[in-house]
Design a protein around this motif. Structure first.
Motif: not given
Length: 321
Positions: A125-128, A189-194, A240-243, A307-312
């Protein structure tokens, strides 16, 4: 009758003025300092702390982090101390989950395997966050040629599934398999989503009045991006990073399960234990079930928190509840 005579014959109109001490101007114009301060993050915190899901996820995450950082507080048994005399033995005193096929304590290996999985997840998650944040913010704010080039680079990486890329990278670097390398294989290879999510948010924020005012005052575009645009666009990236942390932990377990992850002799991980326990699934499923349950609970905790952070952080979602 002339208008001047008509005006003079009218009775004088009285005007009432309230005394100053009864309606002080200071009381009318005073700012209510006793009201609660409010911003996006304070509103999000007030919303999260009222939700039971937030506290459930917090307990799971805090427990996982504590086990990861201080495994010796939860078990005193060496996870590498194995004896074939206890192969597939059931629970015993001091060994609540029994033994695996090699005679190793299952509970101890789950406890010590937590740090490996969590460390890989946090490195990913640091890299992404860093790569996706830089690419998405630059592409969205500057636009034009920079946006075109960075977006096409992101499309190239996005077209390659990061699990497949991780298998290839770990197979090529078979002699250098460690948590950092596997994190690079997954996060690279997972950073493009972020990057895509942050780019769309930057495109929305950069048209705000405060950004225009900053540029009008002579602040450089790069400083405006760092001081005003990025802080106001980073909320979706945090979600997104949390997920992504949960996905990274699962990806590490999958690569270890496939035999291209961390070396079983050097590192203890849930994926390695699940992989080695599949051979005795029919005769003794416990060594496979317990690390799988630990993996599921950990991933569930981070997903619930995301999910909680996204809704908040979404005012519309808060208004609908």
């Amino acid at each position: 009758m002339p208008e001047s005579q008509n005006r003079s014959s009218r009775p004088p109109m009285e005007h009432f003025v309230a005394p100053v001490d009864e309606t002080p101007v200071a009381a009318v114009d005073a700012v209510r300092v006793d009201e609660k301060k409010s911003n996006l993050w304070l509103d999000a915190w007030r919303d999260m702390r009222r939700r039971p899901m937030f506290w459930i996820a917090s307990v799971i995450i805090v427990l996982v982090l504590a086990v990861s950082a201080f495994p010796n507080l939860f078990t005193q048994i060496d996870p590498r101390s194995c004896s074939l005399a206890f192969s597939n033995a059931g629970p015993a005193t001091g060994h609540p989950l029994g033994f695996n096929n090699q005679g190793c304590d299952v509970y101890s290996r789950i406890i010590h395997g937590t740090s490996t999985s969590v460390s890989v997840g946090f490195l990913v998650i640091v890299l992404t966050f860093v790569i996706g944040g830089i690419m998405g913010s630059l592409a969205g704010y500057f636009g034009g040629f920079i946006d075109t080039v960075l977006s096409r680079v992101g499309d190239i990486f996005f077209s390659v599934p990061y699990i497949l890329a991780g298998i290839i990278v770990m197979s090529v670097l078979a002699d250098y398999r460690n948590p950092l390398v596997i994190a690079l294989a997954i996060g690279g290879f997972s950073w493009p989503i972020s990057a895509r999510i942050l780019r769309s948010e930057v495109l929305r924020v950069k048209n705000s009045d405060f950004v225009t005012a900053s540029e009008a005052l002579g602040v450089s575009r790069f400083k405006t991006l760092l001081r005003h645009v990025f802080p106001n666009a980073v909320a979706p990236l945090i979600v997104v990073t949390t997920l992504s942390l949960a996905s990274a932990i699962v990806a590490e377990a999958v690569l270890s399960f496939l035999g291209v992850g961390l070396p079983p002799g050097e590192f203890i991980s849930w994926g390695n234990d699940i992989s080695s326990a599949q051979r005795t699934l029919r005769t003794d499923p416990a060594p496979l079930i317990y690390p799988s349950v630990a993996l599921t609970i950990t991933v569930l905790g981070f997903i619930l928190m995301g999910e909680v952070i996204r809704d908040a952080l979404d005012p519309r979602a808060r208004a609908q509840r």
